[in-house]
Write a protein that holds these residues in place. Structure first.
Motif, PDB file in Angstrom:
ATOM      1  N   ARG A   1       0.840  -1.207   0.000  1.00 42.27           N
ATOM      2  CA  ARG A   1       0.000   0.000   0.000  1.00 42.27           C
ATOM      3  C   ARG A   1       0.869   1.248   0.000  1.00 42.27           C
ATOM      4  O   ARG A   1       0.558   2.237  -0.658  1.00 42.27           O
ATOM      5  N   LYS A   2       1.940   1.156   0.751  1.00 41.22           N
ATOM      6  CA  LYS A   2       2.833   2.296   0.851  1.00 41.22           C
ATOM      7  C   LYS A   2       3.491   2.585  -0.506  1.00 41.22           C
ATOM      8  O   LYS A   2       3.584   3.730  -0.922  1.00 41.22           O
ATOM      9  N   PHE A   3       3.908   1.517  -1.202  1.00 38.15           N
ATOM     10  CA  PHE A   3       4.486   1.697  -2.537  1.00 38.15           C
ATOM     11  C   PHE A   3       3.564   2.543  -3.404  1.00 38.15           C
ATOM     12  O   PHE A   3       3.984   3.414  -4.130  1.00 38.15           O
ATOM     13  N   ILE A   4       2.278   2.214  -3.328  1.00 33.80           N
ATOM     14  CA  ILE A   4       1.331   2.909  -4.199  1.00 33.80           C
ATOM     15  C   ILE A   4       1.198   4.369  -3.793  1.00 33.80           C
ATOM     16  O   ILE A   4       1.317   5.265  -4.626  1.00 33.80           O
ATOM     17  N   THR A   5       0.984   4.620  -2.502  1.00 29.88           N
ATOM     18  CA  THR A   5       0.783   6.020  -2.103  1.00 29.88           C
ATOM     19  C   THR A   5       2.030   6.854  -2.365  1.00 29.88           C
ATOM     20  O   THR A   5       1.931   8.024  -2.701  1.00 29.88           O
ATOM     21  N   GLU A   6       3.197   6.243  -2.238  1.00 27.68           N
ATOM     22  CA  GLU A   6       4.410   7.038  -2.386  1.00 27.68           C
ATOM     23  C   GLU A   6       4.958   7.072  -3.808  1.00 27.68           C
ATOM     24  O   GLU A   6       5.978   7.697  -4.058  1.00 27.68           O
ATOM     25  N   SER A   7       4.290   6.385  -4.740  1.00 25.79           N
ATOM     26  CA  SER A   7       4.825   6.366  -6.101  1.00 25.79           C
ATOM     27  C   SER A   7       4.550   7.692  -6.802  1.00 25.79           C
ATOM     28  O   SER A   7       3.781   8.522  -6.323  1.00 25.79           O
ATOM     29  N   ASN A   8       5.195   7.881  -7.964  1.00 21.52           N
ATOM     30  CA  ASN A   8       5.018   9.134  -8.694  1.00 21.52           C
ATOM     31  C   ASN A   8       3.832   9.112  -9.646  1.00 21.52           C
ATOM     32  O   ASN A   8       3.613  10.072 -10.375  1.00 21.52           O
TER      33      ASN A   8
ATOM     34  N   ARG B   1      -4.649  -8.472  10.806  1.00 22.90           N
ATOM     35  CA  ARG B   1      -4.538  -8.542   9.357  1.00 22.90           C
ATOM     36  C   ARG B   1      -5.883  -8.245   8.713  1.00 22.90           C
ATOM     37  O   ARG B   1      -5.996  -7.485   7.766  1.00 22.90           O
ATOM     38  N   HIS B   2      -6.900  -8.849   9.304  1.00 23.09           N
ATOM     39  CA  HIS B   2      -8.216  -8.632   8.733  1.00 23.09           C
ATOM     40  C   HIS B   2      -8.639  -7.158   8.849  1.00 23.09           C
ATOM     41  O   HIS B   2      -9.239  -6.611   7.938  1.00 23.09           O
ATOM     42  N   LEU B   3      -8.318  -6.547   9.955  1.00 23.86           N
ATOM     43  CA  LEU B   3      -8.696  -5.139  10.137  1.00 23.86           C
ATOM     44  C   LEU B   3      -7.975  -4.249   9.135  1.00 23.86           C
ATOM     45  O   LEU B   3      -8.539  -3.255   8.656  1.00 23.86           O
ATOM     46  N   VAL B   4      -6.758  -4.628   8.787  1.00 23.92           N
ATOM     47  CA  VAL B   4      -6.039  -3.847   7.771  1.00 23.92           C
ATOM     48  C   VAL B   4      -6.663  -4.078   6.392  1.00 23.92           C
ATOM     49  O   VAL B   4      -6.948  -3.138   5.662  1.00 23.92           O
ATOM     50  N   VAL B   5      -6.914  -5.349   6.075  1.00 26.76           N
ATOM     51  CA  VAL B   5      -7.515  -5.660   4.774  1.00 26.76           C
ATOM     52  C   VAL B   5      -8.857  -4.960   4.627  1.00 26.76           C
ATOM     53  O   VAL B   5      -9.167  -4.373   3.599  1.00 26.76           O
ATOM     54  N   ALA B   6      -9.655  -5.023   5.685  1.00 24.91           N
ATOM     55  CA  ALA B   6     -10.998  -4.445   5.596  1.00 24.91           C
ATOM     56  C   ALA B   6     -10.972  -2.927   5.707  1.00 24.91           C
ATOM     57  O   ALA B   6     -12.016  -2.279   5.622  1.00 24.91           O
ATOM     58  N   GLY B   7      -9.805  -2.356   5.895  1.00 28.19           N
ATOM     59  CA  GLY B   7      -9.700  -0.899   5.862  1.00 28.19           C
ATOM     60  C   GLY B   7     -10.019  -0.204   7.171  1.00 28.19           C
ATOM     61  O   GLY B   7     -10.213   1.019   7.196  1.00 28.19           O
ATOM     62  N   TYR B   8     -10.087  -0.924   8.280  1.00 28.26           N
ATOM     63  CA  TYR B   8     -10.333  -0.272   9.570  1.00 28.26           C
ATOM     64  C   TYR B   8      -9.049   0.332  10.131  1.00 28.26           C
ATOM     65  O   TYR B   8      -9.069   1.267  10.906  1.00 28.26           O
ATOM     66  N   LEU B   9      -7.940  -0.273   9.744  1.00 30.76           N
ATOM     67  CA  LEU B   9      -6.637   0.218  10.192  1.00 30.76           C
ATOM     68  C   LEU B   9      -5.775   0.496   8.977  1.00 30.76           C
ATOM     69  O   LEU B   9      -5.909  -0.167   7.951  1.00 30.76           O
ATOM     70  N   CYS B  10      -4.902   1.484   9.106  1.00 32.62           N
ATOM     71  CA  CYS B  10      -3.933   1.686   8.030  1.00 32.62           C
ATOM     72  C   CYS B  10      -2.612   2.085   8.653  1.00 32.62           C
ATOM     73  O   CYS B  10      -2.519   2.306   9.865  1.00 32.62           O
ATOM     74  N   LYS B  11      -1.623   2.200   7.805  1.00 37.32           N
ATOM     75  CA  LYS B  11      -0.298   2.514   8.326  1.00 37.32           C
ATOM     76  C   LYS B  11      -0.233   3.961   8.778  1.00 37.32           C
ATOM     77  O   LYS B  11      -0.746   4.857   8.114  1.00 37.32           O
ATOM     78  N   ASN B  12       0.389   4.174   9.908  1.00 37.03           N
ATOM     79  CA  ASN B  12       0.651   5.535  10.344  1.00 37.03           C
ATOM     80  C   ASN B  12       1.904   6.020   9.620  1.00 37.03           C
ATOM     81  O   ASN B  12       2.979   5.468   9.786  1.00 37.03           O
ATOM     82  N   ASP B  13       1.748   7.049   8.801  1.00 34.37           N
ATOM     83  CA  ASP B  13       2.851   7.459   7.936  1.00 34.37           C
ATOM     84  C   ASP B  13       4.090   7.899   8.693  1.00 34.37           C
ATOM     85  O   ASP B  13       5.180   7.913   8.145  1.00 34.37           O
ATOM     86  N   HIS B  14       3.902   8.279   9.927  1.00 33.84           N
ATOM     87  CA  HIS B  14       5.045   8.829  10.661  1.00 33.84           C
ATOM     88  C   HIS B  14       5.825   7.782  11.437  1.00 33.84           C
ATOM     89  O   HIS B  14       6.895   8.054  11.932  1.00 33.84           O
ATOM     90  N   GLU B  15       5.263   6.609  11.564  1.00 31.71           N
ATOM     91  CA  GLU B  15       5.925   5.610  12.384  1.00 31.71           C
ATOM     92  C   GLU B  15       6.246   4.397  11.527  1.00 31.71           C
ATOM     93  O   GLU B  15       5.430   3.969  10.721  1.00 31.71           O
ATOM     94  N   PHE B  16       7.374   3.774  11.798  1.00 26.70           N
ATOM     95  CA  PHE B  16       7.847   2.699  10.949  1.00 26.70           C
ATOM     96  C   PHE B  16       6.797   1.608  10.691  1.00 26.70           C
ATOM     97  O   PHE B  16       6.371   1.400   9.581  1.00 26.70           O
TER      98      PHE B  16
END
Ligand code: ADP
Ligand code: ZN
Length: 610
Positions: free
Chosen positions: A342-349, A468-483
């Motif tokens: 997901r990060k690859f996509i958001t950070e791509s050009n 994992r399920h919560l991430v897939v289902a979109g309830y959680l996502c990566k915090n951009d500021h933390e590793f």
């Protein structure tokens, strides 16, 4: 005509029946019609232009994008005593001269060429003087500028229509999508072509998807069910991981090689050649490996990291089992994969539209991983087919696992993320939930938050599945500021208010593991196919095949396919006539190899009687 093509099918190829649309296509092309053939890998495309080339007068000209493909196909045809040749930049002038002589003498039924060779003006002129049976354009999706296999030379093939209006043209591809299909028709000037679409199902491939916890160990367990003679591909996301996995396999005593874009072309070529020609090699590779791998007996494809779309996944797994024999596709996927992709996509050009498309593809991939229902049906529906009854040949059909109501657990998990300020990764969150006083937990004083220890009822693995399920289902996502940190999304509202439920499939993974602890799984797997004791014959036949292939410097499958040897082991033919009745044994192969293999069977039976 019908009789004629059945006779050829039997005598040249040793088959008694056509597959799918083969017969219709062959009759249509013999009658002079143009065709676009969409068939999955292993569907039997080659016969669709080879047989008409044998029946129609003149030579069938086959355009393929890669020299390696040409070489293999010609080799396989020569084994069948079909008059085949190729022209490519890899040849010496003398070799090319010989091919021209045979062409002029009408002594070729099939000629394989690269598009750039075909399109040379002098060659096109020359072809006007030769009777032509047809043009076949293999891997026709190479004409698509948006596809990953684009070959600019393919665009030039549109001139064939004007140059040779009377010669039928047949374009073939294993790419399913509708846009590419339309592109092929317009760019190749195939407006009058009849379109033959087959189902893209690959029933011989067993799909298994498991949560990743220790990919190397999981791979090792998977491999205990495989014979050391089986070839396979292991895909990894980066060069670094390719190297690690290859080392691991070598330590395990497996024959493993690597392939990635960081190697020089000579090394890559060497490894690829060994993979094609030797038995039992595991190619550990990035997605750079694949195009033009025409090896029919790849028995498994493993993804230890998640691909970025189902298109990529299906294409890569599709390299298994081209020979229609049993094959396996294993995917291990984990939370880190998802977060990173997901990060690859958001950070791509890429522009926003492109990003949206890529995100949607990734989401489909994630949902496939977390599915509760037949994997094959999900795949087929994704590619626009209606799907059908459950397949019986994927992990979900084979191990129907109960689904559990994870609503409460999910709310606890979300609450824990919230209480710990939305900056921590899963490992820490799970420790807090399970009440484990790790160094981290104590350091951040998380043993004092209200969610500490409220999740002792679930195992670590179950909590990982929940996250994992919560991430897939979109309830959680990566915090951009933390590793590795996770944060809540807007989608959480209804779930926290108890207006939504969450269900998760119980992972049957323990079973997957326990079944592999037992020794000799391979032996059991073979016995399942042949019945007790007969697997020795299968091994003997394969050994004979290896010997012959080494002597002739051709890949083993060019002598006989696995399917043919399997049937031989089952039927144990005693006479040439019985041998000829085996699928895959035509006249030429009967003469060349019939007696040798009969002797193997005979020796085996003698030994067995004693
Ligand atoms: P594709 O090019 O579509 O991937 P191939 O032409 O290589 O497929 O054929 C796939 C496999 O099916 C090969 O092993 C081939 O020998 C086998 N095959 C093709 N046609 C038949 C048939 N009519 N009966 C049995 N096997 C077939
Ligand atoms: Zn299924």
């Amino acid at each position: 005509m019908r009789q004629r093509i059945y006779d050829l099918l039997r005598s040249v190829y040793g088959y008694s029946q056509f597959l799918g649309h083969q017969e219709e296509i062959i009759e249509h092309v013999i009658g002079g019609g143009d065709a676009l053939v969409l068939m999955p890998t292993g569907g039997g495309k080659s016969l669709c232009y080879q047989l008409p080339s044998l029946v129609r007068s003149g030579v069938g000209v086959v355009v393929t994008p890669l020299i390696s493909l040409m070489r293999d196909q010609v080799e396989a045809l020569l084994q069948l005593n079909v008059r085949a040749g190729s022209l490519s930049s890899a040849q010496t002038p003398e070799e090319a001269h010989q091919v021209f002589q045979r062409l002029s003498a009408g002594a070729l039924d099939l000629l394989y060429v690269s598009p750039e060779r075909l399109l040379r003006p002098d060659f096109l002129d020359y072809l006007h003087q030769v009777p032509l049976a047809l043009f076949a354009i293999d891997e026709a999706h190479c004409v698509s500028q948006w596809g990953h296999d684009f070959r600019p030379d393919y665009l030039g093939l549109s001139v064939l229509e004007n140059h040779f209006p009377m010669v039928p043209r047949i374009a073939l591809t294993a790419t399913a999508d509708v846009t590419t299909r339309a592109e092929i028709l317009t760019r190749l000037g195939l407006g009058r072509a009849r379109i033959f679409i087959s189902s893209f199902d690959r029933p011989n491939i067993r799909y298994t998807v498991i949560a990743k916890n220790n990919p190397h160990l999981q791979l090792r367990h998977f491999l205990t069910r495989k014979s050391p003679k089986e070839s396979g591909i292991v895909y990894r996301i980066s060069r670094n991981k390719v190297a690690l996995t290859c080392d691991y396999l070598l330590q395990q005593g497996r024959k493993a090689l690597t392939y990635h874009a960081g190697m020089n072309s000579k090394q890559r070529q060497e490894n690829q050649d060994r993979f094609l020609n030797e038995e039992g090699i595991i190619m550990v590779a990035t997605i750079a490996f694949g195009l033009g791998i025409d090896k029919p007996d790849v028995r498994f494809v493993v993804h230890l990291d998640m691909p970025k779309s189902l298109e990529a996944y299906y294409q890569e797994t599709g390299r298994a089992g081209r020979d229609r024999e049993k094959a396996e596709a294993l995917l291990t996927y984990g939370l880190e994969d998802m977060v990173m992709l997901r990060k690859f996509i958001t950070e791509s050009n890429a522009d926003e539209t492109q990003k949206r498309v890529e995100s949607a593809k990734l989401e489909s991939m994630l949902n496939y991983c977390e599915a509760f229902s037949c994997r094959r049906n999900i795949l087929l529906r994704y590619f626009g087919e209606t799907g059908g009854a459950d397949c019986g040949n994927c992990d979900i059909c084979l191990n129907p696992a109960p689904v559990w109501d994870a609503t409460l657990a999910s709310r606890k998990a979300l609450s824990c993320v919230h209480r710990t300020e939305q900056i921590f990764g899963v490992r820490h969150l799970v420790n807090v939930l399970r009440g484990i006083e790790s160094e981290q937990v104590l350091k951040h004083r998380h043993h004092l938050v209200s969610t500490f220890g409220i999740g002792k009822d679930l195992s670590e693995r179950q909590w990982h599945a929940v996250f994992r399920h919560l991430v897939v289902a979109g309830y959680l996502c990566k915090n951009d500021h933390e590793f590795a940190g996770l944060k809540l999304t807007h989608a959480c509202g209804p779930l926290l208010r108890d207006e939504q439920k969450v269900f998760i499939r119980q992972e049957p993974e323990e079973k997957f593991f326990s079944s592999v602890k037992k020794k000799n799984n391979y032996k059991r797997a073979v016995e399942e196919v042949f019945g007790e004791g007969k697997e020795d014959l299968w091994d003997l036949l394969r050994a004979k095949r290896s010997e012959l292939s080494l002597a002739q410097k051709v890949p083993p499958y060019v002598i006989f396919h696995d399917a043919t040897l399997r049937i031989m082991a089952e039927k144990q033919p005693r006479t040439l006539e019985q041998m000829m009745a085996i699928s895959g044994v035509g006249k030429a192969k009967l003469e060349k190899y019939g007696p040798v293999f009969l002797r193997v069977v005979e020796d085996f039976i003698k030994h067995h009687r004693k």
